[in-house]
Design a protein around this motif. Sequence first.
Motif: not given
Lengths: 235, 235
Positions: A46-63
Motif C-alpha cells: 500500500a505504501l509503495d502505491l502511495l509513493v507512486l501516487k506522490g502521497i508519501v515518500y519513504q526514507l530507507q531507515g528513517s520512515g
Amino acid sequence: MLKYQKIANEIEHYIYHNNLSQGTKLPTVENFASKYGVSKSTIVKALDLLVLKGIVYQLQGSGIFVRRRNRSGYIDLNTTAGFTSTLKDFNISSKVLDFKLINPDSEIATFLECDISDEVYMVKRIRYINNEIMCYEESYYKKSVVPYLNKEIVQGSIFEYLKTALNLNLGFSDRYFHIEKLDETLAKLLELNVGDPTLNISEQVYLSSGLLFNFSKISYHYKHTQFYSQSSAIR
Amino acid sequence: MLKYQKIANEIEHYIYHNNLSQGTKLPTVENFASKYGVSKSTIVKALDLLVLKGIVYQLQGSGIFVRRRNRSGYIDLNTTAGFTSTLKDFNISSKVLDFKLINPDSEIATFLECDISDEVYMVKRIRYINNEIMCYEESYYKKSVVPYLNKEIVQGSIFEYLKTALNLNLGFSDRYFHIEKLDETLAKLLELNVGDPTLNISEQVYLSSGLLFNFSKISYHYKHTQFYSQSSAIR
C-alpha cells in the motif's frame, strides 16, 4: 479493488482527514498493520502505491513521510477521468451545446479506433469553474461501450455516471498537449479574443480491459485554469 | 534500487527492445519468474509498478498486455528530472545566458524554501530541440545540496550530472502550469512576438529524502513543443 489498494486509500484519507503537513512522519509499518488488521506485506505494498501516487515518500531507515502539494485550485494532470473529482472544492458546471448520436467522421474514427459506420455519442459542452468559463470540450463515446447517455446525464459528470451507473472500469488515458492561438470559433466559445493563448488537450481514455472508448478535444480558458502535475523519480 | 524495481526496468526494456505493440500479450508471471530467476511475488510487484507507470495493463484472468503511446516527439510530463532523457530521439542543446552563484531574492527563497542569505546557483538557459528554440529556463540550485556546478556542466544535462557525478538521489517534483501571453522580455528570448502564447511551468524538485533543492521557471516555445501525459485510474 485489491486489499492493498483499499488500505492505500484509507491511509490517504487518514493523511487528508488529519490534515498532516509536508514532511510529517507517519506511523510505522507495524503500527499500520495492527491498526488495519492486515499483514505487514500488505502495508508495504500500500505504501509503495502511495509513493507512486506522490502521497508519501519513504526514507530507507528513517520512515515514511507525508508529501503535500503547496498550492490549491490546480487541475490535476495525473488523474484520469475528468476533473470534477480533482476540483472538489470548486463549483463545476456544464452547458451542453450539442448532444447527439452520430456516425464519426474519419478524424474522430481514427482517434476512437473505430469505423465511420459505428455509432458514437457526441457531446459538446462549455464547462464552468465557479461560474467562469473553464473550457470548451468536444467528447466522443463509443455506443458499443456506453450504450446510453442523455442530455441530463451529460450536464453533469459523465465519468461519474460511467463508473457508478454503467459500472465501467476506467483504466487509463493518454493526453496530448498543444499550446495554440485561439481561432475565431474557439475564441467565441471561450469569450476571448482571436489569437489569445489556449491549452488544447486531446485525450484518449481506455477501460481497464485496454479498450479505447472515449476521445475528447478540450480547449482551456487561459485566465481561468491552471494545472498541476507531480512525478516521482521511479517513473 | 529494490529487486522488483530492477525487474520492472528489465521487463520495460524487454518491451521496447522487442518493439512490442499496444495490446501484445506478455509472458505469464510464471514465465517471467523463471526467466529472471526470481519469485513470482517479485514479478507481481514489478508488474504492479509497470501498471502504475503506464507501461502495461493487467486484465484479471486474461493476462498482462503492453501499453504503448501512439505518438512520438512529445515531452513526457510524468517524468522528473529534465526532459533530456525523455527526448532521446532528439538533439537537445543549451545556450547558457547567465550562470552564477547568488543570494536569492525573496521570491526565489520562498520557492526554494531557503533563506535569502543562502548561496544558490542560478542558471539561465535557452534550450534547443533539433536546433530550434524549445524553451527559456531559469533554474536555481541550493549550493548546500549541489556543492559544485560550472558553465561547462550547465551547458549539458544538469540532472544527469547530479545523478551520475554527485550521486544525488532525485525523488519527486511538483509542477505548476500556467498558459500565458509572452511579455516583451520572454518574447525576445524565444524569438516570438509579444502576446504570443506560452506554457509557463514552475517546478520544485526534491531529493528522495524529501529535501527541496531545485526551483525552475520554464517558458516553452508554443510552436516547437508538445507534451504528453498518461494516467492510470488507480491514481
